[in-house]
Design a protein around this motif. Structure first.
Motif, PDB file in Angstrom:
ATOM      1  N   ARG A 196       0.809  -1.227   0.000  1.00 32.39           N
ATOM      2  CA  ARG A 196       0.000   0.000   0.000  1.00 32.39           C
ATOM      3  C   ARG A 196       0.841   1.274   0.000  1.00 32.39           C
ATOM      4  O   ARG A 196       0.323   2.362  -0.268  1.00 32.39           O
ATOM      5  N   ASN A 217      -8.487  -1.363  -1.597  1.00 40.56           N
ATOM      6  CA  ASN A 217      -7.724  -1.942  -0.506  1.00 40.56           C
ATOM      7  C   ASN A 217      -8.240  -3.344  -0.198  1.00 40.56           C
ATOM      8  O   ASN A 217      -9.429  -3.619  -0.340  1.00 40.56           O
ATOM      9  N   VAL A 225      -3.135  -4.325   1.581  1.00 41.55           N
ATOM     10  CA  VAL A 225      -2.444  -4.081   0.318  1.00 41.55           C
ATOM     11  C   VAL A 225      -3.373  -3.338  -0.631  1.00 41.55           C
ATOM     12  O   VAL A 225      -4.586  -3.231  -0.392  1.00 41.55           O
ATOM     13  N   ASN A 226      -2.810  -2.820  -1.689  1.00 41.18           N
ATOM     14  CA  ASN A 226      -3.596  -2.219  -2.763  1.00 41.18           C
ATOM     15  C   ASN A 226      -3.802  -3.238  -3.872  1.00 41.18           C
ATOM     16  O   ASN A 226      -2.854  -3.915  -4.288  1.00 41.18           O
TER      17      ASN A 226
END
Length: 238
Positions: A196, A217, A225-226
């Motif tokens: 992220r 997300n 995390v993205n």
């Protein structure tokens, strides 16, 4: 005097050779009697397993785990089920919503690890899924260099990487991205899990032949995390 020394050295050399030969013969006989039962029959005796083989017999007695049995055991673990559910909600649902993922889609999972994404896609009804990583993990993942993928240009509708560290830990991130774009057909999708803290402009700069269409997300293995979805704009399907 020199002749006496030479004769002494010759005798020592002969003695050492004899000892080495006797030791090898003893080792051979010991291995044969320990590893096999029934007068040389190729049936391995039951030997205790040790963390590291001390002899060839220890190594030979180790069981080879059947890949299908190993996968069945992994599927029962809470972590495996949680990862599959997270991938479905964070990646598969957005791709289906955008009509990028269907049951007939050809999907490539890069840096696939043990194959959670491959297994989750199969469970979601996608039949044509290929998983690759530097180390194979059968039956879901086979070995391939992500910097030089063994597939035709535009061979896949979707290329997925669900390992958040795959892009940043790649030896050549630009080459890693280029191979993903090369194997994704024009108009297809690329789905990435990235840390992220990675700037989205960095991802956009590395993936030169794609455009970011969605960022969200997700929590994978306890880490936020993205999830980045891109549309490919540069490779025709083969």
């Amino acid at each position: 005097m020199d002749g006496h020394v030479r004769r002494l050295l010759n005798r020592v050399s002969i003695a050492l050779s004899a000892v080495a030969t006797a030791a090898l013969l003893h080792l051979f006989r010991h291995s044969s009697s320990s590893c096999f039962a029934g007068g040389g029959s190729p049936t391995y005796a039951f030997l205790p397993l040790v963390p590291f083989p001390r002899t060839s017999c220890d190594a030979a007695s180790r069981r080879v785990v059947d890949p299908d049995l190993r996968l069945a055991k992994l599927r029962t673990s809470p972590r495996w089920r949680l990862r599959s559910a997270s991938l479905s909600a964070a990646v598969f649902v957005p791709l289906r919503r955008r009509s990028l993922l269907g049951d007939s889609s050809r999907v490539l999972c890069v840096a696939a690890g043990a194959g959670q994404a491959v297994d989750a896609l199969h469970a979601a009804g996608v039949g044509d899924v290929t998983g690759v990583d530097i180390v194979d993990f059968l039956p879901l993942v086979r070995r391939a260099d992500p910097h030089n993928l063994p597939f035709f240009d535009g061979a896949f509708d979707i290329v997925l990487s669900n390992d958040p560290g795959a892009l940043t830990s790649a030896l050549f991130p630009s080459r890693f991205a280029a191979e993903i774009e090369r194997t994704t057909r024009r108009g297809g999708a690329i789905a990435l899990a990235v840390d992220r803290h990675i700037d989205l402009s960095t991802v956009g700069h590395i993936f030169r032949k794609s455009r970011i269409v969605e960022v969200s997300n997700a929590t994978l293995d306890g880490s936020v995390v993205n999830i980045i979805i891109l549309r490919s704009k540069g490779t025709k399907s083969h």
